[in-house]
Design an enzyme around this catalytic site. Structure first.
Site, mmCIF file in Angstrom:
data_model
loop_
_atom_site.group_PDB
_atom_site.id
_atom_site.type_symbol
_atom_site.label_atom_id
_atom_site.label_comp_id
_atom_site.label_asym_id
_atom_site.label_seq_id
_atom_site.Cartn_x
_atom_site.Cartn_y
_atom_site.Cartn_z
ATOM 1 N N PHE A 30 10.949 29.132 43.740
ATOM 2 C CA PHE A 30 10.619 30.579 43.725
ATOM 3 C C PHE A 30 10.643 30.976 45.505
ATOM 4 O O PHE A 30 9.708 30.495 46.040
ATOM 5 C CB PHE A 30 9.329 30.874 43.229
ATOM 6 C CG PHE A 30 8.745 32.210 43.394
ATOM 7 C CD1 PHE A 30 9.351 33.086 42.411
ATOM 8 C CD2 PHE A 30 8.156 32.727 44.442
ATOM 9 C CE1 PHE A 30 8.966 34.640 42.556
ATOM 10 C CE2 PHE A 30 7.664 34.047 44.594
ATOM 11 C CZ PHE A 30 8.092 35.018 43.721
ATOM 12 N N ASP B 81 10.944 26.091 53.117
ATOM 13 C CA ASP B 81 10.144 27.632 52.762
ATOM 14 C C ASP B 81 8.619 27.108 52.799
ATOM 15 O O ASP B 81 8.163 26.626 51.784
ATOM 16 C CB ASP B 81 10.628 27.959 51.638
ATOM 17 C CG ASP B 81 10.173 29.228 50.942
ATOM 18 O OD1 ASP B 81 9.004 29.471 51.529
ATOM 19 O OD2 ASP B 81 10.701 30.081 50.069
ATOM 20 N N LYS C 161 3.064 35.079 54.278
ATOM 21 C CA LYS C 161 1.689 35.101 53.551
ATOM 22 C C LYS C 161 0.643 35.027 54.501
ATOM 23 O O LYS C 161 0.000 35.796 55.146
ATOM 24 C CB LYS C 161 1.579 34.339 52.463
ATOM 25 C CG LYS C 161 2.637 34.503 51.280
ATOM 26 C CD LYS C 161 2.410 33.824 50.080
ATOM 27 C CE LYS C 161 3.292 34.293 48.955
ATOM 28 N NZ LYS C 161 3.344 35.735 48.504
#
Length: 404
Positions: A145, A230, A259
């Site tokens: 994801f 990531d 984030k």
């Protein structure tokens, strides 16, 4: 327009009426928050065990981050990248030094940062490695994801994320997650990068076997392929270290961050790499009007100051061990498996008892917020300011849900 004060049922109904249904949120309407706790419009408090998918690593409204935002709001918020503002160099230098890299390219969202990494890797492949034009390949892992843009969902293996969004962007090769030899076998002369999550959060906090990233690093170095980590969800203290890939002592060629970098206040993302990689970009080839804006850089710099103390990495490691012990005590009592690294846990509930969604609904009724993923799995990722007592409360409520 006058703000209307809704109570929970009315607020949920209004949201259902006026928004596209791309999310299926729990029936909780948050009005205030501080630290690891939130309060809904009816005054009920909940323990936040999701932390905005790690966007709130430092808790809701951390005083240092709020102060940095307030101070910057009184001075300057945006110039675009047509000019340089006085917060830009400080943020970029601090982030580059945290990553041990030469350069940083700030963006806004995690998906933007992933897209940036893809573009940089391809351009590096053509200009540095000598891959024929239009032939660059990037290896990714199944169950990944990395975001929801058209290109990113093109290499998703989740039908829900991918279906009906074609035609799909070519240039990606999918291999099993955690299988270093399958990855090595997939490399061709046209391979420019391997893009992988050190821990697959959306997949249910899946942690590859020890030695996986060590071998991937070796293969990438041998084959002149960029290793892109990531760390949007796994990085910046979440797993007990600054970056999750550090658990194997591996340094990627490029970090993709987001984030928590915005402190739960503004969207901030970035890629960090050395000059021989990120330096392939020239003016006009990539950009973002809001990327690296003054407000984002001020908040991001305050985030980096917090990380620089090491306090949050230590808290995550210590409290993560406490959370893991509590959750493992429920195996055989409604749980079938638990995966933890720092303050990040994937919890598999016996599917004969309930789905993950049902578990999260019942936890919310007991004042604990969590998020399901894939069947009977739920994810726990509390803010790093959480206390042992908070964690014990969460585990106790989960035990009660499982026993009900």
């Amino acid at each position: 327009m006058t703000t209307v004060e809704f109570r929970t049922p009315d607020a949920l109904a209004a949201a259902e009426r006026w928004t596209a249904h791309n999310y299926h949120p729990l029936p909780v309407v948050v009005a205030e928050a501080e630290g690891a706790w939130v309060t809904d419009v009816d005054g009920r408090r909940y323990l936040d065990m999701l932390a905005g998918y790690s966007a709130l690593n430092f808790g809701h409204r951390h005083p240092d981050l709020v102060a940095a935002a307030h101070a910057q709001l009184d001075r300057l918020t945006l110039t675009s990248r047509a000019f340089v503002h006085d917060q830009f160099a400080t943020f970029c230098r601090s982030l580059a030094e945290l990553c041990g890299k030469d350069l940083v390219l700030p963006m806004n969202t995690g998906a933007e940062a992933v897209e940036t990494a893809i573009k940089v890797a391809r351009k590096w492949g053509y200009q540095v490695k000598g891959v024929p034009d239009g032939q660059a390949e990037i290896i990714v892992a199944d169950g990944n994801f990395h975001g929801r843009t058209t290109t990113i969902v093109s290499f998703s293996t989740d039908p829900e994320a991918r279906a009906d969004f074609g035609p799909y962007t070519p240039g990606f090769v999918v291999v099993p997650y955690g299988d270093a030899e399958a990855l090595a076998a997939a490399i061709t002369p046209n391979t420019v990068a391997v893009l992988v999550e050190p821990i697959q959060g959306e997949g249910g906090v899946l942690i590859p076997a020890a030695g996986y990233f060590t071998r991937v690093r070796e293969v990438c170095t041998e084959q002149n392929v960029l290793l892109i980590a990531d760390e949007i969800q796994s990085g910046l203290g979440r797993t007990g270290k600054t970056f999750a890939i550090e658990h194997e002592g591996v340094v990627p060629d490029m970090y993709v961050l987001g984030k928590a970098l915005g402190g739960g206040i503004v969207p901030v993302s970035a890629v960090a790499a050395n000059r021989d990689v990120l330096g392939v970009l020239k003016p006009g080839e990539h950009g973002s009007t809001f990327g690296g804006n003054a407000l984002a850089c001020a908040v991001g710099s305050a985030v980096l100051d917090l990380l620089g103390t090491g306090e949050f990495q230590d808290r995550s490691a210590r409290l993560g061990a406490h959370l893991q012990a509590g959750l493992e005590g429920l195996i055989g009592k409604g749980l079938v498996a638990v995966r933890c690294r720092g303050l990040w846990a994937g919890v598999d509930i016996d599917p004969a008892l309930m789905t993950g969604r049902q578990a999260c609904e019942r936890l919310a009724e007991r004042g604990v917020l969590a998020k399901d993923t894939h069947g009977s799995t739920i994810r726990l990722a509390p803010p790093l300011v959480v206390t042992e007592a908070d964690l014990d409360h969460a585990v106790a409520q989960l035990a009660a849900v499982l026993a009900s």
